[in-house]
Motif scaffolding. Structure first.
Motif, PDB file in Angstrom:
ATOM      1  N   ASP A 299      26.458  41.858  47.800  1.00  0.00           N
ATOM      2  CA  ASP A 299      25.357  42.584  46.547  1.00  0.00           C
ATOM      3  C   ASP A 299      26.108  41.821  45.475  1.00  0.00           C
ATOM      4  N   ASP A 300      25.091  41.772  44.544  1.00  0.00           N
ATOM      5  CA  ASP A 300      24.562  41.236  43.624  1.00  0.00           C
ATOM      6  C   ASP A 300      25.625  42.043  42.497  1.00  0.00           C
ATOM      7  N   GLU A 301      26.186  41.548  41.020  1.00  0.00           N
ATOM      8  CA  GLU A 301      26.532  42.234  40.252  1.00  0.00           C
ATOM      9  C   GLU A 301      25.618  43.506  39.431  1.00  0.00           C
ATOM     10  N   PRO A 302      26.091  45.214  39.579  1.00  0.00           N
ATOM     11  CA  PRO A 302      24.350  45.483  39.184  1.00  0.00           C
ATOM     12  C   PRO A 302      24.045  44.901  37.922  1.00  0.00           C
ATOM     13  N   ASN A 303      22.966  46.031  37.166  1.00  0.00           N
ATOM     14  CA  ASN A 303      22.632  45.834  36.348  1.00  0.00           C
ATOM     15  C   ASN A 303      21.703  47.357  35.890  1.00  0.00           C
ATOM     16  N   TYR A 304      22.082  47.569  34.682  1.00  0.00           N
ATOM     17  CA  TYR A 304      22.505  48.902  34.141  1.00  0.00           C
ATOM     18  C   TYR A 304      21.006  48.793  33.180  1.00  0.00           C
ATOM     19  N   ILE A 305      19.984  50.189  32.909  1.00  0.00           N
ATOM     20  CA  ILE A 305      19.459  50.311  32.221  1.00  0.00           C
ATOM     21  C   ILE A 305      19.058  51.556  31.883  1.00  0.00           C
ATOM     22  N   PRO A 306      19.393  51.745  30.176  1.00  0.00           N
ATOM     23  CA  PRO A 306      19.302  53.571  29.583  1.00  0.00           C
ATOM     24  C   PRO A 306      18.437  53.989  30.150  1.00  0.00           C
ATOM     25  N   LEU A 307      18.015  55.399  30.840  1.00  0.00           N
ATOM     26  CA  LEU A 307      16.471  56.442  30.337  1.00  0.00           C
ATOM     27  C   LEU A 307      17.574  57.347  29.555  1.00  0.00           C
ATOM     28  N   GLY A 308      16.478  57.050  28.436  1.00  0.00           N
ATOM     29  CA  GLY A 308      16.759  58.646  27.821  1.00  0.00           C
ATOM     30  C   GLY A 308      17.795  58.731  26.906  1.00  0.00           C
ATOM     31  N   THR A 309      18.707  59.219  26.797  1.00  0.00           N
ATOM     32  CA  THR A 309      19.918  59.529  25.525  1.00  0.00           C
ATOM     33  C   THR A 309      20.703  59.639  26.700  1.00  0.00           C
ATOM     34  N   ASP A 310      20.949  60.693  27.430  1.00  0.00           N
ATOM     35  CA  ASP A 310      21.997  60.501  28.779  1.00  0.00           C
ATOM     36  C   ASP A 310      22.214  60.305  30.616  1.00  0.00           C
ATOM     37  N   MET A 311      21.149  59.141  30.762  1.00  0.00           N
ATOM     38  CA  MET A 311      21.437  58.496  31.837  1.00  0.00           C
ATOM     39  C   MET A 311      20.863  57.484  32.025  1.00  0.00           C
ATOM     40  N   VAL A 312      21.392  56.909  33.501  1.00  0.00           N
ATOM     41  CA  VAL A 312      22.018  55.340  33.019  1.00  0.00           C
ATOM     42  C   VAL A 312      20.894  55.231  34.642  1.00  0.00           C
ATOM     43  N   LEU A 313      20.001  53.624  34.522  1.00  0.00           N
ATOM     44  CA  LEU A 313      19.763  53.462  35.948  1.00  0.00           C
ATOM     45  C   LEU A 313      20.245  52.372  36.136  1.00  0.00           C
ATOM     46  N   LYS A 314      21.376  52.058  37.404  1.00  0.00           N
ATOM     47  CA  LYS A 314      22.219  51.792  37.832  1.00  0.00           C
ATOM     48  C   LYS A 314      21.705  50.353  38.856  1.00  0.00           C
ATOM     49  N   ILE A 315      21.204  49.015  39.759  1.00  0.00           N
ATOM     50  CA  ILE A 315      20.170  48.800  40.078  1.00  0.00           C
ATOM     51  C   ILE A 315      21.089  47.723  40.322  1.00  0.00           C
ATOM     52  N   THR A 316      21.531  47.566  42.249  1.00  0.00           N
ATOM     53  CA  THR A 316      21.778  47.042  42.548  1.00  0.00           C
ATOM     54  C   THR A 316      21.874  45.995  43.352  1.00  0.00           C
ATOM     55  N   ASP A 317      21.296  44.678  43.274  1.00  0.00           N
ATOM     56  CA  ASP A 317      20.286  43.581  43.929  1.00  0.00           C
ATOM     57  C   ASP A 317      20.984  42.707  44.708  1.00  0.00           C
ATOM     58  N   LYS A 318      20.779  42.122  45.925  1.00  0.00           N
ATOM     59  CA  LYS A 318      20.798  40.902  47.346  1.00  0.00           C
ATOM     60  C   LYS A 318      21.259  39.261  46.159  1.00  0.00           C
ATOM     61  N   ARG A 319      22.463  38.701  46.897  1.00  0.00           N
ATOM     62  CA  ARG A 319      22.366  37.100  46.600  1.00  0.00           C
ATOM     63  C   ARG A 319      22.542  36.534  47.859  1.00  0.00           C
ATOM     64  N   CYS A 320      22.792  35.647  47.989  1.00  0.00           N
ATOM     65  CA  CYS A 320      23.232  35.119  48.657  1.00  0.00           C
ATOM     66  C   CYS A 320      24.182  34.775  48.530  1.00  0.00           C
ATOM     67  N   GLU A 321      25.369  34.326  49.345  1.00  0.00           N
ATOM     68  CA  GLU A 321      26.813  33.689  48.517  1.00  0.00           C
ATOM     69  C   GLU A 321      26.841  32.099  48.053  1.00  0.00           C
ATOM     70  N   LYS A 322      25.774  31.539  49.459  1.00  0.00           N
ATOM     71  CA  LYS A 322      25.907  30.053  49.607  1.00  0.00           C
ATOM     72  C   LYS A 322      25.085  29.748  48.970  1.00  0.00           C
ATOM     73  N   CYS A 323      24.115  29.558  48.794  1.00  0.00           N
ATOM     74  CA  CYS A 323      22.921  29.423  47.432  1.00  0.00           C
ATOM     75  C   CYS A 323      22.095  29.702  46.371  1.00  0.00           C
ATOM     76  N   GLY A 324      22.247  30.972  46.114  1.00  0.00           N
ATOM     77  CA  GLY A 324      22.268  31.444  44.818  1.00  0.00           C
ATOM     78  C   GLY A 324      21.311  32.259  45.220  1.00  0.00           C
ATOM     79  N   ALA A 325      20.718  32.698  46.505  1.00  0.00           N
ATOM     80  CA  ALA A 325      19.177  32.924  46.735  1.00  0.00           C
ATOM     81  C   ALA A 325      19.299  34.383  45.820  1.00  0.00           C
ATOM     82  N   VAL A 326      17.969  35.166  45.657  1.00  0.00           N
ATOM     83  CA  VAL A 326      18.237  36.666  45.088  1.00  0.00           C
ATOM     84  C   VAL A 326      17.206  37.519  45.847  1.00  0.00           C
TER      85      VAL A 326
END
Length: 72
Positions: free
Chosen positions: A14-41
């Motif tokens: 799991d890569d570091e999550p990203n957060y996007i606000p949705l409106g005034t009281d909701m947030v979308l947390k997005i967690t992608d995957k990445r390779c520890e060795k070469c950094g491919a996402v």
């Protein structure tokens, strides 16, 4: 899972999550995957975790952060 983008043999984690606000009281947390060795996402589909978090305080912090960095 092992990296299959660059065939480097690295572990895909799991890569570091990203957060996007949705409106005034909701947030979308997005967690992608990445390779520890070469950094491919790995983005989207089976490689992506999406979580909706209902939290006014977190949403406000994100808006302040974006305002400071876009207009600061």
């Amino acid at each position: 899972m092992k990296c299959n983008i660059n065939d480097c043999g690295g572990n895909v984690v799991d890569d570091e999550p990203n957060y996007i606000p949705l409106g005034t009281d909701m947030v979308l947390k997005i967690t992608d995957k990445r390779c520890e060795k070469c950094g491919a996402v790995y983005v989207g589909g089976q490689y992506q975790k999406l979580e909706r978090i209902q939290n006014r305080e977190l949403c406000d912090k994100l808006y302040r952060f974006y305002e400071e960095n876009l207009h600061g």
